[in-house]
Design an enzyme around this catalytic site. Structure first.
Site, PDB file in Angstrom:
ATOM      1  N   THR A 241       0.852  -1.182   0.000  1.00  0.00           N
ATOM      2  CA  THR A 241       0.000   0.000   0.000  1.00  0.00           C
ATOM      3  C   THR A 241       0.885   1.229   0.000  1.00  0.00           C
ATOM      4  OG1 THR A 241      -1.833   1.120   1.149  1.00  0.00           O
ATOM      5  CG2 THR A 241      -0.186   0.037   2.525  1.00  0.00           C
ATOM      6  N   CYS A 242       0.302   2.388  -0.302  1.00  0.00           N
ATOM      7  CA  CYS A 242       1.087   3.629  -0.347  1.00  0.00           C
ATOM      8  C   CYS A 242       0.099   4.784  -0.302  1.00  0.00           C
ATOM      9  CB  CYS A 242       1.980   3.670  -1.587  1.00  0.00           C
ATOM     10  SG  CYS A 242       1.084   3.497  -3.157  1.00  0.00           S
ATOM     11  N   GLY A 243       0.362   5.863  -1.029  1.00  0.00           N
ATOM     12  CA  GLY A 243      -0.563   6.976  -1.042  1.00  0.00           C
ATOM     13  C   GLY A 243      -1.753   6.747  -1.947  1.00  0.00           C
ATOM     14  N   GLY A 245      -1.536   3.918  -4.587  1.00  0.00           N
ATOM     15  CA  GLY A 245      -1.346   2.679  -5.350  1.00  0.00           C
ATOM     16  C   GLY A 245      -0.254   2.727  -6.390  1.00  0.00           C
ATOM     17  N   TRP A 270      -3.792   4.671   0.724  1.00  0.00           N
ATOM     18  CA  TRP A 270      -4.129   5.587   1.810  1.00  0.00           C
ATOM     19  C   TRP A 270      -5.145   6.648   1.396  1.00  0.00           C
ATOM     20  CZ3 TRP A 270      -3.882   4.562   6.580  1.00  0.00           C
ATOM     21  CH2 TRP A 270      -4.095   5.565   7.532  1.00  0.00           C
TER      22      TRP A 270
END
Length: 283
Positions: A241-243, A245, A270
């Protein structure tokens, strides 16, 4: 130690030798956050690798979603990629003008839709330019092609699946954002999002997988150590996961290089999780 999947990366030397190969399709997947105040389309028009078409992750997406660059339908992906002149039988090579995260997103999208003959240019456009290799300007016109797709649901996770994973703890959740964003001590890059992370997840800022001098993925032994030093069990399933994708796909490609097969990307990341009031958050 060697990469388990070395074909996932191609060198600038290899690509320079195959610029005129009719079975090699080059895509510039450059993309920037709004706060970076850069225009990827304009930069592509000014200079790109000869023959490269622009692969816009914001356009090749589910444009009906209120979340950024969510994956399109299989049919939508096939149509938009085919319109770029890319189709069956091509060796696809993706690059970008940043830190390879957007080209990793493009690589993951092709694999998500069942197309495996895709690689990322090691070191990206920055390495290509440092070596004074040829560039061209303007748009590239292509003859539309047919791309056969086969959706692989195991490579992507939804909000519901991530909430279920909180209960089952089946997969490790690896967060590619910076430590400050993960801890909630730095502001998010998009307004309106909470600070913090998905409960139980592990912070693995994606630049830790990249050599800061060359801009290339770390050698296999160092890459494995980068995961393990953050507490990642390479024998267990993992979800990145990240900000929004994109940089999570750097983690996915790193795992793939090491031969780890059971990985996925949380597409909403996120922006989805941290933008809701009904999702638990840790700081």
């Amino acid at each position: 130690m060697h990469y388990a999947k070395p074909e996932t990366l191609v060198s600038t030397e290899w690509l320079a030798q195959h610029l005129d190969d009719p079975e090699v399709g080059i895509i510039d997947a450059s993309w920037y956050l709004p706060a970076q105040n850069r225009d990827a389309v304009a930069e592509y028009g000014q200079a790109h690798i000869p023959g490269a078409v622009y692969f816009d992750i914001d356009e090749i997406s589910d444009t009906s979603s209120d979340l950024p660059h969510m994956i399109p339908s299989a049919e939508g992906f096939a149509a938009k990629v085919g319109a770029l002149g890319l189709g069956n039988g091509f060796r696809i090579v993706a690059y970008d003008s940043g830190s390879m995260m957007a080209s990793c997103r493009a690589w993951w999208m092709f694999r998500l839709f069942g197309y495996d003959d895709v690689a990322v240019l090691s070191g990206g456009f920055a390495k290509w330019r440092r070596e004074n290799r040829p560039v061209e300007s303007g748009e590239v016109t292509s003859v539309p092609r047919t791309l056969t797709v086969r959706f692989r649901p195991e490579l992507v996770r939804s909000l519901d699946q991530m909430q279920e994973n909180l209960r089952s703890k089946t997969a490790q959740v690896l967060d590619a954002r910076s430590r400050g964003r993960f801890d909630g001590t730095e502001p998010e890059t998009r307004p309106g999002l909470q600070g913090g992370h998905i409960p139980g997840s592990t912070c693995l800022h994606y630049p830790k997988l990249i050599d800061p001098e060359t801009g290339e993925f770390l050698p296999a032994g160092e890459l494995e150590a980068a995961f393990e030093d953050c507490g990642v069990d390479l024998d267990r399933p993992a979800v990145g996961t990240c900000g929004s994708g994109v940089s999570a796909c750097v983690l996915a490609l790193g795992l793939h290089l090491l031969g780890h097969e059971d990985y996925a990307v949380y597409d909403g990341s996120w922006t989805e999780w941290g933008g809701r009031s009904d999702t638990p958050v840790e700081t």
